[in-house]
Design a protein around this motif. Structure first.
Motif, mmCIF file in Angstrom:
data_model
loop_
_atom_site.group_PDB
_atom_site.id
_atom_site.type_symbol
_atom_site.label_atom_id
_atom_site.label_comp_id
_atom_site.label_asym_id
_atom_site.label_seq_id
_atom_site.Cartn_x
_atom_site.Cartn_y
_atom_site.Cartn_z
ATOM 1 N N ARG A 1 39.480 21.012 63.000
ATOM 2 C CA ARG A 1 39.162 20.231 64.189
ATOM 3 C C ARG A 1 38.279 19.042 63.842
ATOM 4 N N GLY A 2 37.457 19.191 62.815
ATOM 5 C CA GLY A 2 36.663 18.064 62.369
ATOM 6 C C GLY A 2 37.541 16.958 61.804
ATOM 7 N N THR B 1 40.597 16.413 62.628
ATOM 8 C CA THR B 1 41.322 15.827 63.753
ATOM 9 C C THR B 1 40.473 14.800 64.500
ATOM 10 N N SER B 2 39.159 14.995 64.519
ATOM 11 C CA SER B 2 38.268 14.102 65.281
ATOM 12 C C SER B 2 38.127 12.734 64.641
ATOM 13 N N ASP C 1 32.814 19.957 65.308
ATOM 14 C CA ASP C 1 33.385 20.597 66.487
ATOM 15 C C ASP C 1 34.309 21.739 66.078
ATOM 16 N N SER D 1 39.723 9.660 66.511
ATOM 17 C CA SER D 1 39.009 9.186 67.700
ATOM 18 C C SER D 1 37.705 8.490 67.337
ATOM 19 N N LEU D 2 37.070 8.931 66.257
ATOM 20 C CA LEU D 2 35.841 8.267 65.801
ATOM 21 C C LEU D 2 36.146 6.853 65.314
ATOM 22 N N ALA E 1 30.905 15.628 66.391
ATOM 23 C CA ALA E 1 32.374 15.573 66.409
ATOM 24 C C ALA E 1 32.958 16.170 65.140
ATOM 25 N N LEU E 2 32.367 15.887 64.012
ATOM 26 C CA LEU E 2 32.879 16.407 62.742
ATOM 27 C C LEU E 2 32.718 17.916 62.624
#
Length: 408
Positions: A364-365, A367-368, A407, A371-372, A404-405
């Motif tokens: 999930r990190g 994947t973020s 998450d 968006s970052l 976010a990383l």
């Protein structure tokens, strides 16, 4: 080094380390931190483990070097007993407090103990912190002759009213004098600055940056003022005597610093640190941020060896008592689990210009990251090369990037 120590398991009185610290030790750098907890005055913003003469009941400054040397010698024995690889110290850092409150001969004796116990790597970085009014040319020359390579001056500001709010006692005009003396002694120079002091304007901050850049130091650190509970400055803010730092203004301060430092030839390599060249970065601090090994000596000092972290008793009197009895001064210890080590690695490496490998993140990190990039927080070119590197906006919002990383 904040004054409050964390809660954890008790540390053994003999200081013995688990055999697990030996795993992979040959591949990790080794550094030594020596915490000298003495200051002439207590700055109103400071939450570090420091003591003025009035606060030293039960301890004597004149005895400190001998106590620190005893801990260094015990540390050498404990590392040998643990089975960790024999390594020379690649960095040595004297922090505080104000290490240069002690005679130069005391700092030299402590460095000699490190050299006798572990040896120094051929290119070892040996740093001491100093206040501009705590050293002179003779003092700095004595350190250089003994093997010190670097001095970090606590300049903080060039504006008298800002220094007064911070309870700093030096005259800004002294900074060029000690920088010149350090250079003539052959020492690299770092200047530490603080921004966001109550009452400080953007013009004040520009003046401080101009003054610092004019000295042409090798390295500059610029830290946002953090109001710590229990400090004199926190009490003044609570009473309404001065205003709390404004987050938007602090962002303006940071952007101005980054622009002016870049124009002067400095490159950021950690969110709050800039150097002229990679060789002039603080390699001791980089060892903290990248999870290497270090032994912390002195009251309240923290250590980390192979995923085991511990910290010493805080007060110099308690420290002296433990050392005098031949016991470890460690007050608490924790063994970091894999999750904690992962979180800390992302938290720290994401603040570095070298960044965090995307492949090291959890799904999930990873994947973020897209968006970052879309939010302007992460450099897209670096991400294409497989690394998360913060943009200027990302540095201002580094905590949000880390969340976010991580998450999950």
């Amino acid at each position: 080094m904040p004054s409050a120590l964390p809660l954890a398991d008790p540390a053994p009185l003999d200081g013995a380390l688990p055999r697990s610290v030996a795993e992979g030790s040959a591949d990790r750098a080794f550094g030594v931190y020596l915490h000298v907890p003495f200051c002439r005055v207590r700055c109103g913003y400071c939450d570090f483990n420091t003591y003025t003469s009035d606060e030293l009941r039960g301890a004597k400054r004149v005895d400190f070097a001998g106590q620190a040397i005893a801990e260094v010698e015990a540390a050498g024995r404990l590392l040998n007993q643990s089975g960790a690889a024999e390594r020379r110290a690649s960095t040595v850092f004297f922090g505080g407090g104000t290490p240069t409150m002690l005679p130069a001969s005391d700092l030299v004796a402590m460095l000699d103990a490190v050299r006798d116990t572990w040896g120094l790597a051929p290119d070892a970085e040996v740093t001491t912190e100093a206040n501009p009014d705590s050293v002179d040319a003779d003092y700095l020359e004595a350190l250089a002759r003994a093997g010190f390579t670097r001095v970090s001056f606590g300049m903080q500001s060039a504006v008298p009213h800002v220094l007064a709010t911070l309870d700093r006692t030096h005259d800004p005009d002294r900074v060029p004098l000690v920088v010149d003396a350090a250079r003539r002694a052959g020492l690299d120079v770092s200047l530490d600055l603080i921004y966001g002091t109550p009452g400080e304007t953007l013009d004040d901050w520009r003046r401080s940056l101009e003054h610092a850049i004019a000295q042409k130091p090798d390295h500059i650190s610029a830290y946002a003022l953090i109001i710590e509970d229990g400090t004199a400055l926190a009490r003044r803010i609570r009473r309404g005597e001065v205003e709390a730092p404004d987050d938007d203004l602090q962002a303006d301060f940071y952007e101005l610093a980054d622009r002016m430092l870049a124009d002067a030839g400095y490159q950021w390599y950690e969110v709050s640190n800039w150097a002229m060249t990679p060789a002039q970065r603080s390699h001791h601090n980089l060892a903290y941020w990248t999870g290497e090994d270090w032994w912390g000596v002195g009251p309240g000092a923290h250590s980390h060896i192979g995923g085991v972290r511990w910290w010493n008793v805080k007060h110099p009197a308690a420290y002296a008592e433990r050392i005098g009895r031949g016991e470890s001064p460690a007050a608490g210890r924790e063994t970091l689990d894999d999750r904690t080590r992962f979180v800390e690695r992302v938290l720290l490496t994401s603040r570095l210009r070298d960044g965090t490998p995307i492949s090291s993140l959890e799904p999930r990190g990873r994947t973020s990251v897209a968006s970052l990039i879309a939010d302007g927080l992460v450099d897209p070119a670096a991400a294409l090369r497989g690394t998360v590197v913060l943009t200027l906006r990302g540095r201002l919002l580094a905590d949000a990037v880390v969340r976010a990383l991580l998450d999950d």
